[in-house]
Scaffold this motif. Sequence first.
Motif, PDB file in Angstrom:
ATOM      1  N   ASN A 125       0.880  -1.171   0.000  1.00  0.00           N
ATOM      2  CA  ASN A 125       0.000   0.000   0.000  1.00  0.00           C
ATOM      3  C   ASN A 125       0.917   1.219   0.000  1.00  0.00           C
ATOM      4  N   THR A 126       1.033   1.876  -1.143  1.00  0.00           N
ATOM      5  CA  THR A 126       1.998   2.951  -1.266  1.00  0.00           C
ATOM      6  C   THR A 126       1.511   3.972  -2.280  1.00  0.00           C
ATOM      7  N   ASN A 127       2.396   4.833  -2.732  1.00  0.00           N
ATOM      8  CA  ASN A 127       2.011   5.905  -3.643  1.00  0.00           C
ATOM      9  C   ASN A 127       3.225   6.335  -4.455  1.00  0.00           C
ATOM     10  N   ALA A 128       2.967   7.120  -5.483  1.00  0.00           N
ATOM     11  CA  ALA A 128       4.022   7.476  -6.432  1.00  0.00           C
ATOM     12  C   ALA A 128       5.161   8.250  -5.782  1.00  0.00           C
ATOM     13  N   LEU A 129       4.846   9.223  -4.927  1.00  0.00           N
ATOM     14  CA  LEU A 129       5.907  10.016  -4.296  1.00  0.00           C
ATOM     15  C   LEU A 129       6.780   9.171  -3.378  1.00  0.00           C
ATOM     16  N   HIS A 130       6.181   8.267  -2.643  1.00  0.00           N
ATOM     17  CA  HIS A 130       6.970   7.410  -1.760  1.00  0.00           C
ATOM     18  C   HIS A 130       7.874   6.474  -2.551  1.00  0.00           C
ATOM     19  N   ILE A 131       7.355   5.899  -3.617  1.00  0.00           N
ATOM     20  CA  ILE A 131       8.164   4.982  -4.415  1.00  0.00           C
ATOM     21  C   ILE A 131       9.350   5.711  -5.035  1.00  0.00           C
ATOM     22  N   ARG A 132       9.121   6.918  -5.543  1.00  0.00           N
ATOM     23  CA  ARG A 132      10.231   7.698  -6.110  1.00  0.00           C
ATOM     24  C   ARG A 132      11.285   7.973  -5.040  1.00  0.00           C
ATOM     25  N   CYS A 133      10.839   8.321  -3.844  1.00  0.00           N
ATOM     26  CA  CYS A 133      11.768   8.623  -2.748  1.00  0.00           C
ATOM     27  C   CYS A 133      12.563   7.381  -2.352  1.00  0.00           C
ATOM     28  N   VAL A 134      11.894   6.245  -2.259  1.00  0.00           N
ATOM     29  CA  VAL A 134      12.573   4.992  -1.905  1.00  0.00           C
ATOM     30  C   VAL A 134      13.647   4.663  -2.939  1.00  0.00           C
ATOM     31  N   GLU A 135      13.295   4.782  -4.215  1.00  0.00           N
ATOM     32  CA  GLU A 135      14.257   4.469  -5.278  1.00  0.00           C
ATOM     33  C   GLU A 135      15.441   5.434  -5.252  1.00  0.00           C
ATOM     34  N   GLN A 136      15.173   6.719  -5.034  1.00  0.00           N
ATOM     35  CA  GLN A 136      16.257   7.701  -4.979  1.00  0.00           C
ATOM     36  C   GLN A 136      17.184   7.420  -3.808  1.00  0.00           C
ATOM     37  N   ASP A 137      16.607   7.096  -2.649  1.00  0.00           N
ATOM     38  CA  ASP A 137      17.413   6.785  -1.475  1.00  0.00           C
ATOM     39  C   ASP A 137      18.251   5.530  -1.716  1.00  0.00           C
ATOM     40  N   PHE A 138      17.626   4.511  -2.305  1.00  0.00           N
ATOM     41  CA  PHE A 138      18.323   3.249  -2.559  1.00  0.00           C
ATOM     42  C   PHE A 138      19.505   3.470  -3.492  1.00  0.00           C
ATOM     43  N   GLN A 139      19.288   4.227  -4.564  1.00  0.00           N
ATOM     44  CA  GLN A 139      20.364   4.461  -5.527  1.00  0.00           C
ATOM     45  C   GLN A 139      21.490   5.299  -4.929  1.00  0.00           C
ATOM     46  N   SER A 140      21.133   6.246  -4.062  1.00  0.00           N
ATOM     47  CA  SER A 140      22.171   7.074  -3.449  1.00  0.00           C
ATOM     48  C   SER A 140      23.002   6.276  -2.449  1.00  0.00           C
ATOM     49  N   ARG A 141      22.396   5.318  -1.786  1.00  0.00           N
ATOM     50  CA  ARG A 141      23.113   4.518  -0.790  1.00  0.00           C
ATOM     51  C   ARG A 141      23.896   3.369  -1.412  1.00  0.00           C
ATOM     52  N   PHE A 142      23.394   2.882  -2.526  1.00  0.00           N
ATOM     53  CA  PHE A 142      24.030   1.718  -3.165  1.00  0.00           C
ATOM     54  C   PHE A 142      24.289   2.019  -4.633  1.00  0.00           C
ATOM     55  N   PRO A 143      25.182   2.958  -4.924  1.00  0.00           N
ATOM     56  CA  PRO A 143      25.456   3.311  -6.324  1.00  0.00           C
ATOM     57  C   PRO A 143      25.969   2.104  -7.103  1.00  0.00           C
ATOM     58  N   GLY A 144      25.495   1.991  -8.324  1.00  0.00           N
ATOM     59  CA  GLY A 144      25.886   0.868  -9.162  1.00  0.00           C
ATOM     60  C   GLY A 144      24.989  -0.335  -9.016  1.00  0.00           C
ATOM     61  N   CYS A 145      24.162  -0.355  -7.966  1.00  0.00           N
ATOM     62  CA  CYS A 145      23.213  -1.458  -7.768  1.00  0.00           C
ATOM     63  C   CYS A 145      21.963  -1.188  -8.601  1.00  0.00           C
ATOM     64  N   LYS A 146      21.348  -2.240  -9.106  1.00  0.00           N
ATOM     65  CA  LYS A 146      20.129  -2.031  -9.883  1.00  0.00           C
ATOM     66  C   LYS A 146      19.033  -1.485  -8.973  1.00  0.00           C
ATOM     67  N   PRO A 147      18.053  -0.775  -9.546  1.00  0.00           N
ATOM     68  CA  PRO A 147      16.996  -0.166  -8.729  1.00  0.00           C
ATOM     69  C   PRO A 147      16.316  -1.174  -7.812  1.00  0.00           C
ATOM     70  N   PHE A 148      15.825  -0.671  -6.702  1.00  0.00           N
ATOM     71  CA  PHE A 148      15.212  -1.530  -5.693  1.00  0.00           C
ATOM     72  C   PHE A 148      14.113  -2.413  -6.273  1.00  0.00           C
ATOM     73  N   LEU A 149      13.151  -1.828  -6.988  1.00  0.00           N
ATOM     74  CA  LEU A 149      12.019  -2.602  -7.486  1.00  0.00           C
ATOM     75  C   LEU A 149      12.439  -3.677  -8.482  1.00  0.00           C
ATOM     76  N   GLN A 150      13.569  -3.482  -9.152  1.00  0.00           N
ATOM     77  CA  GLN A 150      14.016  -4.463 -10.137  1.00  0.00           C
ATOM     78  C   GLN A 150      14.562  -5.732  -9.496  1.00  0.00           C
ATOM     79  N   HIS A 151      14.697  -5.732  -8.183  1.00  0.00           N
ATOM     80  CA  HIS A 151      15.106  -6.958  -7.495  1.00  0.00           C
ATOM     81  C   HIS A 151      13.941  -7.938  -7.351  1.00  0.00           C
ATOM     82  N   PHE A 152      12.743  -7.473  -7.651  1.00  0.00           N
ATOM     83  CA  PHE A 152      11.554  -8.316  -7.560  1.00  0.00           C
ATOM     84  C   PHE A 152      11.070  -8.689  -8.951  1.00  0.00           C
ATOM     85  N   GLU A 153      10.542  -9.903  -9.046  1.00  0.00           N
ATOM     86  CA  GLU A 153       9.980 -10.322 -10.329  1.00  0.00           C
ATOM     87  C   GLU A 153       8.881  -9.360 -10.767  1.00  0.00           C
TER      88      GLU A 153
END
Length: 219
Positions: A125-153
């Motif tokens: 249960n989420t929303n567009a702004l939260h998902i964008r923020c999560v992805e931005q945080d994930f990429q900033s913390r783990f540069p070079g890692c594929k986006p968070f959501l892409q780890h899921f089928e």
Amino acid sequence: MTIKNLIFDLGGVWLPIDEKRTLAAFAALATGDAAAQNATSPMALAARLQPTVLAYELGQINDATLLARLRNALAAGTAKAATTDVPSDQALIQAWNAMLLPFPEAHRPLLDAYGQRYRLFLLSNTNALHIRCVEQDFQSRFPGCKPFLQHFEKAYLSHELHLRKPQPEIYTHVLHDASLIPAETLFIDDRAENIAAAAALGLHTRLHPAGAPLTDLPL
């Protein structure tokens, strides 16, 4: 029967959240100063915002409408309603995302570890702004890692499906769309009502204590 599929919640499971941070941030925007913030009832503020939160979480309104409704809700009953001193889009978005805490470093390798053993899915249960923020945080913390959501089928998100947990329809959609057998599938969530709804459809379930590390998840 052997578990072959994992369906994870996001907030409170992969990502720690603190909703009080967002309420405090909105209270500050509504009152304009720290002293007046203490007189703002979090429960009253949450009640004013709840219809807007649900509508946005269900994808019934877009970002612009969300921000407009937030301004109206924050101005209701305050001196700011009669002034031009209204919060900017940036300030509102920052307050909206304040509940999202940093992605735990210990959770990143688990994405790969679980993905090697199971089919992974996200149901949130989420929303567009939260998902964008999560992805931005994930990429900033783990540069070079594929986006968070892409780890899921596949990620099943309430604002895209126009459904939310614990509605039975959102679980049946995931099962049918991904061709999952309930008896082979484990659903992990931090809310008891969401777990109960999944269990009623035959899924294995595990109630995960909100904020507890996933390293404590026995599989």
